[in-house]
Scaffold this motif. Structure first.
Motif, mmCIF file in Angstrom:
data_model
loop_
_atom_site.group_PDB
_atom_site.id
_atom_site.type_symbol
_atom_site.label_atom_id
_atom_site.label_comp_id
_atom_site.label_asym_id
_atom_site.label_seq_id
_atom_site.Cartn_x
_atom_site.Cartn_y
_atom_site.Cartn_z
ATOM 1 N N SER A 26 -0.469 -2.466 5.279
ATOM 2 C CA SER A 26 -1.900 -2.755 5.238
ATOM 3 C C SER A 26 -2.699 -1.521 4.820
ATOM 4 C CB SER A 26 -2.398 -3.231 6.601
ATOM 5 O OG SER A 26 -2.399 -2.157 7.523
ATOM 6 N N GLU A 27 -3.917 -1.763 4.387
ATOM 7 C CA GLU A 27 -4.832 -0.685 4.031
ATOM 8 C C GLU A 27 -5.117 0.191 5.256
ATOM 9 O OE1 GLU A 27 -9.273 -0.098 2.044
ATOM 10 O OE2 GLU A 27 -8.508 -2.116 2.382
ATOM 11 N N TRP A 32 0.860 -1.187 0.000
ATOM 12 C CA TRP A 32 0.000 0.000 0.000
ATOM 13 C C TRP A 32 0.890 1.228 0.000
ATOM 14 C CZ3 TRP A 32 -5.182 0.022 -0.585
ATOM 15 C CH2 TRP A 32 -5.829 -1.219 -0.458
ATOM 16 N N ARG A 33 0.545 2.220 -0.822
ATOM 17 C CA ARG A 33 1.335 3.441 -0.929
ATOM 18 C C ARG A 33 0.413 4.648 -0.787
ATOM 19 N NH1 ARG A 33 4.946 3.592 -5.962
ATOM 20 N NH2 ARG A 33 6.287 2.499 -4.521
ATOM 21 N N ALA A 64 -2.284 2.542 5.863
ATOM 22 C CA ALA A 64 -2.254 3.576 4.822
ATOM 23 C C ALA A 64 -3.277 4.668 5.136
ATOM 24 C CB ALA A 64 -2.522 2.950 3.458
ATOM 25 N N TYR A 65 -4.477 4.267 5.503
ATOM 26 C CA TYR A 65 -5.522 5.252 5.782
ATOM 27 C C TYR A 65 -5.295 6.000 7.094
ATOM 28 C CZ TYR A 65 -8.133 4.512 1.587
ATOM 29 O OH TYR A 65 -8.511 4.497 0.267
ATOM 30 N N VAL A 107 -4.012 7.170 -2.751
ATOM 31 C CA VAL A 107 -3.752 5.845 -2.191
ATOM 32 C C VAL A 107 -3.608 4.874 -3.362
ATOM 33 C CG1 VAL A 107 -4.601 4.028 -0.669
ATOM 34 C CG2 VAL A 107 -5.106 6.422 -0.146
ATOM 35 N N GLU A 108 -2.526 4.106 -3.337
ATOM 36 C CA GLU A 108 -2.282 3.120 -4.385
ATOM 37 C C GLU A 108 -2.080 1.750 -3.758
ATOM 38 O OE1 GLU A 108 1.186 4.553 -6.455
ATOM 39 O OE2 GLU A 108 0.032 6.075 -7.528
ATOM 40 N N GLN A 109 -2.396 0.716 -4.540
ATOM 41 C CA GLN A 109 -2.217 -0.659 -4.083
ATOM 42 C C GLN A 109 -1.439 -1.425 -5.150
ATOM 43 O OE1 GLN A 109 -5.780 -3.042 -3.790
ATOM 44 N NE2 GLN A 109 -4.828 -4.439 -2.338
ATOM 45 N N ASP A 121 5.127 3.917 2.017
ATOM 46 C CA ASP A 121 4.560 2.594 1.760
ATOM 47 C C ASP A 121 4.143 1.970 3.087
ATOM 48 O OD1 ASP A 121 5.151 2.990 -0.895
ATOM 49 O OD2 ASP A 121 6.944 1.748 -0.874
ATOM 50 N N TRP A 152 1.660 -0.744 -9.500
ATOM 51 C CA TRP A 152 0.888 0.090 -8.591
ATOM 52 C C TRP A 152 -0.378 0.552 -9.297
ATOM 53 C CZ3 TRP A 152 1.887 0.140 -3.651
ATOM 54 C CH2 TRP A 152 3.174 -0.133 -3.207
ATOM 55 N N PHE A 169 -5.952 3.497 -6.134
ATOM 56 C CA PHE A 169 -7.031 2.931 -5.336
ATOM 57 C C PHE A 169 -8.075 3.996 -5.022
ATOM 58 C CE2 PHE A 169 -8.867 1.345 -1.298
ATOM 59 C CZ PHE A 169 -9.251 0.087 -1.707
#
Length: 81
Positions: A26-27, A9-10, A30-31, A49-51, A23, A57, A60
């Motif tokens: 986990s989601e 996750w980025r 990231a949030y 937000v990227e996955q 990076d 990548w 998201f």
């Protein structure tokens, strides 16, 4: 094929005078950064937000400071009652 990164996750935080990238594993993590980075008083105004999936990548979601600050205000109003 490119191997999956350890942190898939980025978050890319941007604003008039800021650009930061981090990076995460986990989601949720990231949030958590998105909420902290875009909260009240922050110089940042957007977080992308990227996955990592399928060898690259992927975008998201894009979150704005207005969205985060409105959600934080709603939580404050709920807990103050």
């Amino acid at each position: 094929m490119v191997s999956k990164p350890r942190k898939p996750w980025r978050v890319i935080v941007t604003g008039p005078d800021v650009r930061a990238e981090a990076d995460h594993t986990s989601e949720d993590k990231a949030y958590a950064l998105v909420r902290a980075s875009l909260g009240e008083g922050s110089p940042a105004d957007t977080a992308r937000v990227e996955q990592w999936e399928g060898g690259r990548w992927w975008h998201f979601e894009t979150v704005t400071a207005d969205e985060i600050q409105a959600a934080q205000a709603a939580v404050r109003n709920t807990t103050e009652k």
